[in-house]
Scaffold this motif. Structure first.
Motif, PDB file in Angstrom:
ATOM      1  N   ALA A  88      34.061  45.440  24.122  1.00  0.00           N
ATOM      2  CA  ALA A  88      33.116  46.470  23.693  1.00  0.00           C
ATOM      3  C   ALA A  88      33.084  47.649  24.665  1.00  0.00           C
ATOM      4  CB  ALA A  88      31.717  45.861  23.559  1.00  0.00           C
ATOM      5  N   ALA A  89      33.419  47.370  25.944  1.00  0.00           N
ATOM      6  CA  ALA A  89      33.454  48.442  26.942  1.00  0.00           C
ATOM      7  C   ALA A  89      34.747  49.253  26.876  1.00  0.00           C
ATOM      8  CB  ALA A  89      33.274  47.849  28.333  1.00  0.00           C
ATOM      9  N   GLY A  90      35.607  48.928  25.922  1.00  0.00           N
ATOM     10  CA  GLY A  90      36.827  49.692  25.729  1.00  0.00           C
ATOM     11  C   GLY A  90      38.045  49.152  26.444  1.00  0.00           C
ATOM     12  N   VAL A  91      37.917  47.970  27.037  1.00  0.00           N
ATOM     13  CA  VAL A  91      39.041  47.379  27.758  1.00  0.00           C
ATOM     14  C   VAL A  91      40.024  46.785  26.751  1.00  0.00           C
ATOM     15  CG1 VAL A  91      39.706  45.537  29.344  1.00  0.00           C
ATOM     16  CG2 VAL A  91      37.684  46.920  29.821  1.00  0.00           C
ATOM     17  N   SER A  92      41.306  47.005  27.008  1.00  0.00           N
ATOM     18  CA  SER A  92      42.330  46.458  26.114  1.00  0.00           C
ATOM     19  C   SER A  92      43.497  45.905  26.920  1.00  0.00           C
ATOM     20  CB  SER A  92      42.822  47.520  25.130  1.00  0.00           C
ATOM     21  OG  SER A  92      43.354  48.639  25.833  1.00  0.00           O
ATOM     22  N   GLN A  93      44.397  45.231  26.232  1.00  0.00           N
ATOM     23  CA  GLN A  93      45.535  44.578  26.871  1.00  0.00           C
ATOM     24  C   GLN A  93      46.307  45.559  27.745  1.00  0.00           C
ATOM     25  OE1 GLN A  93      48.023  42.576  24.087  1.00  0.00           O
ATOM     26  NE2 GLN A  93      49.544  41.926  25.590  1.00  0.00           N
ATOM     27  N   GLY A  94      46.627  45.117  28.967  1.00  0.00           N
ATOM     28  CA  GLY A  94      47.385  45.940  29.906  1.00  0.00           C
ATOM     29  C   GLY A  94      46.532  46.749  30.850  1.00  0.00           C
ATOM     30  N   ASP A  95      45.234  46.859  30.587  1.00  0.00           N
ATOM     31  CA  ASP A  95      44.349  47.601  31.484  1.00  0.00           C
ATOM     32  C   ASP A  95      44.120  46.823  32.779  1.00  0.00           C
ATOM     33  OD1 ASP A  95      44.016  49.728  29.782  1.00  0.00           O
ATOM     34  OD2 ASP A  95      42.113  49.014  28.937  1.00  0.00           O
ATOM     35  N   GLY A  96      43.676  47.540  33.798  1.00  0.00           N
ATOM     36  CA  GLY A  96      43.251  46.912  35.035  1.00  0.00           C
ATOM     37  C   GLY A  96      41.747  46.735  35.042  1.00  0.00           C
ATOM     38  N   VAL A  97      41.282  45.547  35.411  1.00  0.00           N
ATOM     39  CA  VAL A  97      39.855  45.240  35.479  1.00  0.00           C
ATOM     40  C   VAL A  97      39.522  44.793  36.891  1.00  0.00           C
ATOM     41  CG1 VAL A  97      37.984  43.771  34.635  1.00  0.00           C
ATOM     42  CG2 VAL A  97      39.720  44.618  33.042  1.00  0.00           C
ATOM     43  N   GLY A  98      38.649  45.546  37.570  1.00  0.00           N
ATOM     44  CA  GLY A  98      38.244  45.179  38.913  1.00  0.00           C
ATOM     45  C   GLY A  98      37.074  44.208  38.894  1.00  0.00           C
ATOM     46  N   LEU A  99      37.047  43.299  39.849  1.00  0.00           N
ATOM     47  CA  LEU A  99      35.972  42.314  39.986  1.00  0.00           C
ATOM     48  C   LEU A  99      35.336  42.490  41.354  1.00  0.00           C
ATOM     49  CD1 LEU A  99      35.898  40.644  37.392  1.00  0.00           C
ATOM     50  CD2 LEU A  99      38.287  40.953  38.049  1.00  0.00           C
ATOM     51  N   ALA A 100      34.152  43.134  41.378  1.00  0.00           N
ATOM     52  CA  ALA A 100      33.425  43.354  42.625  1.00  0.00           C
ATOM     53  C   ALA A 100      32.126  42.569  42.559  1.00  0.00           C
ATOM     54  CB  ALA A 100      33.168  44.839  42.835  1.00  0.00           C
ATOM     55  N   THR A 102      30.168  33.657  42.534  1.00  0.00           N
ATOM     56  CA  THR A 102      29.303  33.105  41.496  1.00  0.00           C
ATOM     57  C   THR A 102      30.153  32.586  40.341  1.00  0.00           C
ATOM     58  OG1 THR A 102      29.124  35.192  40.279  1.00  0.00           O
ATOM     59  CG2 THR A 102      27.506  34.801  42.044  1.00  0.00           C
ATOM     60  N   PRO A 103      29.604  31.689  39.526  1.00  0.00           N
ATOM     61  CA  PRO A 103      30.326  31.290  38.313  1.00  0.00           C
ATOM     62  C   PRO A 103      30.602  32.477  37.403  1.00  0.00           C
ATOM     63  CG  PRO A 103      28.527  29.764  38.771  1.00  0.00           C
ATOM     64  CD  PRO A 103      28.360  30.911  39.717  1.00  0.00           C
ATOM     65  N   GLU A 104      29.652  33.427  37.341  1.00  0.00           N
ATOM     66  CA  GLU A 104      29.842  34.611  36.498  1.00  0.00           C
ATOM     67  C   GLU A 104      31.003  35.463  36.995  1.00  0.00           C
ATOM     68  OE1 GLU A 104      25.884  33.017  35.760  1.00  0.00           O
ATOM     69  OE2 GLU A 104      26.927  33.548  37.617  1.00  0.00           O
ATOM     70  N   GLY A 105      31.124  35.608  38.306  1.00  0.00           N
ATOM     71  CA  GLY A 105      32.235  36.393  38.846  1.00  0.00           C
ATOM     72  C   GLY A 105      33.580  35.802  38.469  1.00  0.00           C
ATOM     73  N   TRP A 106      33.694  34.470  38.561  1.00  0.00           N
ATOM     74  CA  TRP A 106      34.953  33.828  38.187  1.00  0.00           C
ATOM     75  C   TRP A 106      35.178  33.917  36.682  1.00  0.00           C
ATOM     76  CZ3 TRP A 106      36.156  29.487  35.171  1.00  0.00           C
ATOM     77  CH2 TRP A 106      37.495  29.084  35.235  1.00  0.00           C
ATOM     78  N   ALA A 107      34.127  33.723  35.889  1.00  0.00           N
ATOM     79  CA  ALA A 107      34.264  33.791  34.433  1.00  0.00           C
ATOM     80  C   ALA A 107      34.707  35.180  33.998  1.00  0.00           C
ATOM     81  CB  ALA A 107      32.947  33.414  33.759  1.00  0.00           C
ATOM     82  N   GLY A 153      44.520  39.840  28.407  1.00  0.00           N
ATOM     83  CA  GLY A 153      45.830  40.337  28.802  1.00  0.00           C
ATOM     84  C   GLY A 153      45.756  41.475  29.792  1.00  0.00           C
ATOM     85  N   CYS A 154      44.648  41.516  30.549  1.00  0.00           N
ATOM     86  CA  CYS A 154      44.443  42.584  31.535  1.00  0.00           C
ATOM     87  C   CYS A 154      44.906  42.147  32.922  1.00  0.00           C
ATOM     88  CB  CYS A 154      42.959  42.960  31.594  1.00  0.00           C
ATOM     89  SG  CYS A 154      42.336  43.706  30.085  1.00  0.00           S
ATOM     90  N   ARG A 155      45.004  43.115  33.778  1.00  0.00           N
ATOM     91  CA  ARG A 155      45.345  42.909  35.185  1.00  0.00           C
ATOM     92  C   ARG A 155      44.039  42.761  35.960  1.00  0.00           C
ATOM     93  NH1 ARG A 155      47.058  47.486  35.737  1.00  0.00           N
ATOM     94  NH2 ARG A 155      45.782  48.513  37.309  1.00  0.00           N
ATOM     95  N   ALA A 156      43.697  41.537  36.360  1.00  0.00           N
ATOM     96  CA  ALA A 156      42.474  41.295  37.117  1.00  0.00           C
ATOM     97  C   ALA A 156      42.709  41.620  38.585  1.00  0.00           C
ATOM     98  CB  ALA A 156      42.036  39.839  36.959  1.00  0.00           C
ATOM     99  N   VAL A 157      41.788  42.380  39.178  1.00  0.00           N
ATOM    100  CA  VAL A 157      41.934  42.836  40.556  1.00  0.00           C
ATOM    101  C   VAL A 157      40.631  42.581  41.312  1.00  0.00           C
ATOM    102  CG1 VAL A 157      42.405  44.806  42.068  1.00  0.00           C
ATOM    103  CG2 VAL A 157      43.529  44.651  39.830  1.00  0.00           C
ATOM    104  N   GLY A 158      40.676  41.762  42.340  1.00  0.00           N
ATOM    105  CA  GLY A 158      39.503  41.544  43.176  1.00  0.00           C
ATOM    106  C   GLY A 158      39.256  42.738  44.077  1.00  0.00           C
ATOM    107  N   VAL A 159      37.989  43.143  44.185  1.00  0.00           N
ATOM    108  CA  VAL A 159      37.606  44.289  45.016  1.00  0.00           C
ATOM    109  C   VAL A 159      36.731  43.766  46.146  1.00  0.00           C
ATOM    110  CG1 VAL A 159      36.511  46.552  45.086  1.00  0.00           C
ATOM    111  CG2 VAL A 159      37.681  45.793  42.991  1.00  0.00           C
ATOM    112  N   ARG A 160      37.269  43.754  47.358  1.00  0.00           N
ATOM    113  CA  ARG A 160      36.530  43.230  48.505  1.00  0.00           C
ATOM    114  C   ARG A 160      35.404  44.173  48.909  1.00  0.00           C
ATOM    115  NH1 ARG A 160      38.590  43.069  53.205  1.00  0.00           N
ATOM    116  NH2 ARG A 160      40.512  44.220  52.861  1.00  0.00           N
ATOM    117  N   ALA A 161      34.320  43.590  49.376  1.00  0.00           N
ATOM    118  CA  ALA A 161      33.207  44.381  49.876  1.00  0.00           C
ATOM    119  C   ALA A 161      33.577  45.017  51.214  1.00  0.00           C
ATOM    120  CB  ALA A 161      31.971  43.494  50.044  1.00  0.00           C
ATOM    121  N   GLY A 162      33.033  46.197  51.474  1.00  0.00           N
ATOM    122  CA  GLY A 162      33.194  46.837  52.770  1.00  0.00           C
ATOM    123  C   GLY A 162      34.533  47.502  53.014  1.00  0.00           C
TER     124      GLY A 162
END
Length: 473
Positions: free
Chosen positions: A45-57, A61-66, A75-84
């Motif tokens: 619904a946020a407009g994300v589609s296959q091949g996009d990059g999705v950052g996880l900041a 938490t279970p929600e962060g992993w989910a 089919g997105c590229r998941a990218v962890g975003v470290r704090a600081g």
């Protein structure tokens, strides 16, 4: 079957079983699967589609992993975003992302807004050749590099294990895995996945873990540790009785481990103590256990034998394989290794060679198949499991007008894994201020890991280059 289908199947297979303990919260596998489905709908619904990059900041938490898994379902590229992260590093990490999922003040799309979407059945749509996960390095020598894994590699990774381990062994080991630190850690995410695939429960403590007491208190069977933390664990065990009989895996990795330390750890922690060798680019490669050392005493000081599915080749400078007992550069190949560094073909070509990952570590196999590390082709100091390259430290020291030459080498240290020992040659007629120079080194690696000595001249190797190894002789 493309990743993360195996994880979704494992969650659906036993929906009433406990998947996460997060402080006082309890989430079943069915509830986690519901989180993933709602994140899938919310991201779409946020407009994300296959091949996009999705950052996880997000926090741990279970929600962060989910949310991470939901991005990969799409089919997105998941990218962890470290704090600081410094601003320049942050731009490099998030610059081409379609959205950043956050549960804090970090700018992005909130977890709450995404979870307001109705459940959508998660059906993985990534292609094996597409990139599904990017883990960024610390950027200690410049901009961080993104270690990129394809969906095909993620599918192949499964549970990293020894060939002799049975499904029952893995289920026993991962019955309760301690998760802490950050969801941007490749090793943490890998073991989290192994735990859920093996049918276990991921335990997230409400506060920072107090090792080793937290292990029996939360009935932990599997956990990770760094070398400095292992020293602190041993400090406690030398004076206090802590029942670690339930621990099936306490794995130390990230820094070289002195043989004497490992011998004491095997003795005090017990059969669950393990030393692992691996790299973000290739995953876990080898493991040493107390049983190995009992059967092969000379294996103490090694990093163990290769895991199932891991190929290791020790090669000469000309690229030829060398016999057992002869040191060379270590090349590895695994089904789940990385595809390359994200948008960095030059760095990729220097590390990926004909399908093999060049570790830039030096070592040899013994006659019993145990891998011994003897050095690095890279000039680095690993302090508290964080890599610091010596070049920038040397250049900073050389900027002092009283210094003519500066050299930095790594030295084993009980408190930090390694420390940076700097050797400086004084400029003519100058008397370097050692306290000031030590402060320079400490600015890179920390106060307790920095030392400086003045020498008359640097030893020279037969090649005519400075011989750093001889500085410690």
């Amino acid at each position: 079957m493309v990743y993360p289908q195996a994880l979704l199947d494992a969650l659906a297979q036993n929906p009433d079983a406990l998947a996460f303990e997060h402080g006082s919260r309890r989430l079943t596998r069915g509830e986690v699967l519901d989180l993933i489905g709602r994140f899938v709908a919310g991201l779409r619904a946020a407009g994300v589609s296959q091949g996009d990059g999705v950052g996880l900041a997000t926090g741990v938490t279970p929600e962060g992993w989910a949310a991470l898994i939901a991005a990969q379902v799409l089919g997105c590229r998941a990218v962890g975003v470290r704090a600081g992260l410094p601003e320049e590093h942050l731009r490099a990490v998030v610059g081409d992302l379609a959205v950043v999922v956050t549960d804090s003040s970090f700018p992005g799309t909130s977890v709450e807004s995404l979870l307001s979407a109705p459940f959508e059945e998660p059906v993985p749509c990534g292609r094996p050749e597409d990139i599904g996960w990017v883990v960024f390095t610390s950027g200690s020598t410049g901009l961080p590099k993104g270690v990129a894994y394809s969906f095909g590699a993620l599918t192949a990774q499964g549970i990293e294990h020894r060939a002799s381990e049975s499904p029952a062994d893995l289920a026993d080991r991962y019955r309760r895995f301690l998760l802490f630190g950050t969801l941007t850690s490749a090793v943490m995410i890998t073991h989290l996945r192994s735990c859920l695939l093996a049918g276990g429960t991921v335990v997230i403590p409400a506060e920072l873990p107090d090792f080793p007491e937290i292990l029996p208190r939360l009935d932990i069977t599997a956990a990770l540790t760094t070398v400095p933390r292992l020293y602190r664990i041993l400090d406690v065990l030398r004076t206090s009785e802590v029942d670690l009989s339930g621990v099936r895996m306490l794995m130390v990795a990230g820094s070289p481990v002195a043989p004497g330390l490992m011998a004491e750890a095997f003795s005090r922690v017990g059969p669950g103590m393990q030393q692992a060798y691996g790299q973000t680019e290739a995953g876990k490669l080898a493991v040493l256990t107390p049983d190995d050392v009992a059967a092969f005493p000379s294996s103490l000081g090694s990093v163990g034998r290769p895991l199932a599915g891991v190929s290791i080749s020790v090669r000469s400078s000309s690229g030829d394989a060398v016999p057992d007992g002869v040191s060379g550069e270590i090349f590895v190949r695994t089904p789940g290794q990385f595809s390359g560094y994200w948008a960095n073909p030059s760095s990729t070509s220097s590390v990926l060679v004909d399908g093999w990952v060049r570790t830039q570590d030096i070592g040899h196999f013994d006659a019993d198949g145990f891998l011994h590390l003897t050095g690095r082709t890279r000039d680095v100091v690993i302090v508290n499991a964080v890599i610091h390259y010596t070049g920038p430290i040397e250049r900073a020291l050389a900027e002092d007008p009283s210094v003519d030459q500066a050299y930095v080498v790594a030295v084993p240290d009980e408190a930090t894994g390694e420390r940076a020992e700097a050797f400086v040659v004084a400029a003519p007629g100058q008397a370097p201020d050692l306290a000031a120079l030590r402060a320079v080194v400490a600015g890179f690696v920390g106060e307790v890991a920095a030392s400086v000595k003045v020498i008359d001249e640097v030893p020279v190797a037969a090649s005519g280059k400075p011989d750093k190894a001889a500085l410690l002789g």
